[in-house]
Design an enzyme around this catalytic site. Structure first.
Site, PDB file in Angstrom:
ATOM      1  N   LYS A   1       0.814  -1.214   0.000  1.00  0.00           N
ATOM      2  CA  LYS A   1       0.000   0.000   0.000  1.00  0.00           C
ATOM      3  C   LYS A   1       0.850   1.267   0.000  1.00  0.00           C
ATOM      4  O   LYS A   1       0.339   2.347  -0.279  1.00  0.00           O
ATOM      5  CB  LYS A   1      -0.974  -0.011   1.180  1.00  0.00           C
ATOM      6  CG  LYS A   1      -2.079  -1.049   1.007  1.00  0.00           C
ATOM      7  CD  LYS A   1      -3.168  -0.913   2.051  1.00  0.00           C
ATOM      8  CE  LYS A   1      -4.322  -1.857   1.797  1.00  0.00           C
ATOM      9  NZ  LYS A   1      -3.997  -3.269   2.120  1.00  0.00           N
TER      10      LYS A   1
HETATM   11  C1  PLP Z   1      -4.670  -4.372   1.508  1.00  0.00           C
HETATM   12  C2  PLP Z   1      -3.943  -5.662   1.470  1.00  0.00           C
HETATM   13  C3  PLP Z   1      -4.328  -6.714   0.597  1.00  0.00           C
HETATM   14  C4  PLP Z   1      -5.547  -6.640  -0.272  1.00  0.00           C
HETATM   15  O1  PLP Z   1      -5.405  -5.752  -1.339  1.00  0.00           O
HETATM   16  P1  PLP Z   1      -6.689  -5.291  -2.171  1.00  0.00           P
HETATM   17  O2  PLP Z   1      -6.198  -4.263  -3.115  1.00  0.00           O
HETATM   18  O3  PLP Z   1      -7.639  -4.710  -1.143  1.00  0.00           O
HETATM   19  O4  PLP Z   1      -7.264  -6.496  -2.823  1.00  0.00           O
HETATM   20  C5  PLP Z   1      -3.540  -7.855   0.555  1.00  0.00           C
HETATM   21  N1  PLP Z   1      -2.454  -7.990   1.348  1.00  0.00           N
HETATM   22  C6  PLP Z   1      -2.065  -7.029   2.210  1.00  0.00           C
HETATM   23  C7  PLP Z   1      -0.886  -7.265   3.065  1.00  0.00           C
HETATM   24  C8  PLP Z   1      -2.785  -5.830   2.305  1.00  0.00           C
HETATM   25  O5  PLP Z   1      -2.385  -4.880   3.156  1.00  0.00           O
END
Ligand code: PLP
Length: 432
Positions: free
Chosen positions: A107
């Site tokens: 993210k």
């Molecule tokens: C947010 C997150 C996901 C999921 O990603 P999406 O874009 O919501 O499908 C998967 N793994 C981790 C570690 C995350 O922080």
């Protein structure tokens, strides 16, 4: 470029407006009005281009008419200012490590891009800008880090007391300056309800320019395409065939960005959505029925989503045609027991330590390859140190803390505790 609201196509906003607004009327998601193809030269020369040049080429069609070239080049370079390596784990399975950013989760990419765009767009804004966000863990850290010390922007993050991991909590609370962490005596749902109430409170919105940094924002969604292209740059150096790509999915923003890049011409054989038991999409692929479900808590908690918001964008990319979706996308449901077993097995057999989200993806890809053949890679979305309990339980070994984290863990935490009561939140926002 203009973006339209998927629920009200007549609502069209520029990239700047869509970034500030986050979502449209009736909570509709914004979608680009046209999806340009990558040029044949770009794809042919991929292995020779610098990462910064690739990132700029990927983003310029969306943001290039509203952010000057030099500024956009600087923003994308900062967005990817850490390594994103593709490594071999088994003969047919590689991993794209997306956890080398400042908060050790993928993210960071979206949050860094969005914070810098917002900083640019709001340079001449005289009202105080407040980014308000609720987090169950990773979003808060990435947003805090991305917006840290950005001029003119205050960030308020709500998180549920005692329900985020120690590393996640430090990432939210140790920064200080323009980052304010509110520790809520309640659940993640309470945090989210408070945030929603603030956005619909007209008297508050007259006083403050409130904006959200949640994952459906176009400025968080679109830059995620970049690392799929960077992965292909590495993949094509040693592989003749196109990869099968497996993405651990919750809200489906990440995989949707990959599919978008593919629609623009990035060569990908197939996509796999790897889910924990919150498997609305795999269920849709089995039954053709898309039905939101009650969220179930799992050890891959960033994927505990019962109503994945970004899936509507995937449907739009495939012209709402079930058969087109099914041709390009498979889904797997992996429960906690299998996730833990996978962490244990992969550490033992391949000397590679997965986090629970990566483990869900690894085993989903393994299953797909066993049935269909081929080669591919999965996205490792977080560093295992962010989920030490599960990883240590599975492997029997403690997870080594990266250097960058050692410093952070020594720092003091700054939080304000509030009850899940809207007046307390409002008082804080106005008094700040
Ligand atoms: C947010 C997150 C996901 C999921 O990603 P999406 O874009 O919501 O499908 C998967 N793994 C981790 C570690 C995350 O922080």
């Amino acid at each position: 470029m203009n973006f339209y609201n998927l629920k009200h196509k007549e609502e069209q906003l520029s990239f700047k407006e869509a970034t500030i607004k986050g979502q449209g009327k009736d909570k509709g998601l914004f979608f680009p009005e046209d999806i340009s193809k990558f040029s044949p030269e770009f794809l042919q020369n991929l292995t020779q281009l610098s990462d910064e040049e690739i990132a700029y080429q990927v983003m310029k069609d969306f943001a290039g008419d509203e952010i000057p070239e030099a500024e956009l080049r600087k923003i994308v370079a900062e967005t990817i200012a850490f390594e994103i390596p593709l490594k071999k784990v088994t003969e047919n399975i590689s991993v794209l490590e997306l956890f080398h950013g400042p908060t050790l989760a993928f993210k960071d990419v979206g949050a860094r891009f969005m914070s810098r765009c917002l900083g640019y767009f709001l340079k001449n804004e005289t009202r105080k800008v407040t980014v308000l966000v609720a987090t169950s863990g990773d979003t808060g850290g990435a947003v805090a880090n991305g917006f840290y010390d950005v001029d003119g922007i205050e960030v308020v993050i709500l998180y549920p007391k005692n329900r985020v991991s120690p590393v996640q909590e430090k990432q939210l609370t140790a920064l200080g300056k323009n980052i304010h962490a509110l520790e809520v005596n309640g659940s993640f749902d309470d945090c989210q309800a408070l945030v929603k109430q603030a956005f619909s409170d007209e008297s508050l919105n007259e006083k403050l320019l409130l904006t959200s940094a949640n994952s459906i924002n176009v400025a968080r969604w679109l830059p995620q395409q970049i690392y799929y292209v960077l992965a292909l740059k590495q993949w094509l150096k040693t592989n003749a065939e196109n990869p099968i790509i497996c993405v651990p999915s919750g809200n489906f923003g990440n995989i949707c960005a990959g599919i978008l890049a593919h629609h623009r011409g990035l060569p990908v054989e197939h996509f796999i959505a790897a889910c924990n038991v919150n498997d609305v999409v795999p269920e849709y692929l089995r039954t053709q029925k898309l039905e939101a479900k009650e969220t179930v808590a799992t050890i891959s908690n960033a994927m505990d989503v019962g109503d994945p918001s970004n899936f509507v964008r995937i449907l739009e990319l495939f012209d709402q045609e079930f058969n087109q979706v099914k041709n390009k996308l498979s889904g797997y449901t992996i429960d906690d027991e299998e996730t833990l077993k996978t962490i244990e097995r992969v550490e033992k057999d391949y000397d590679y330590v997965l986090d629970p989200h990566g483990a869900v993806a690894f085993v989903a890809l393994e299953k797909y390859l066993a049935e269909n053949g081929g080669k591919g890679f999965f996205l490792e979305t977080a560093h295992p140190v962010k989920f030490p309990d599960s990883v240590e339980k599975a492997t029997g070994k403690s997870v080594e803390i990266p250097k960058s984290l050692e410093e952070l863990m020594k720092q003091e935490k700054f939080t304000t505790e509030i009850n899940p009561n809207y007046e307390e939140l409002k008082g804080f926002l106005i008094g700040k």
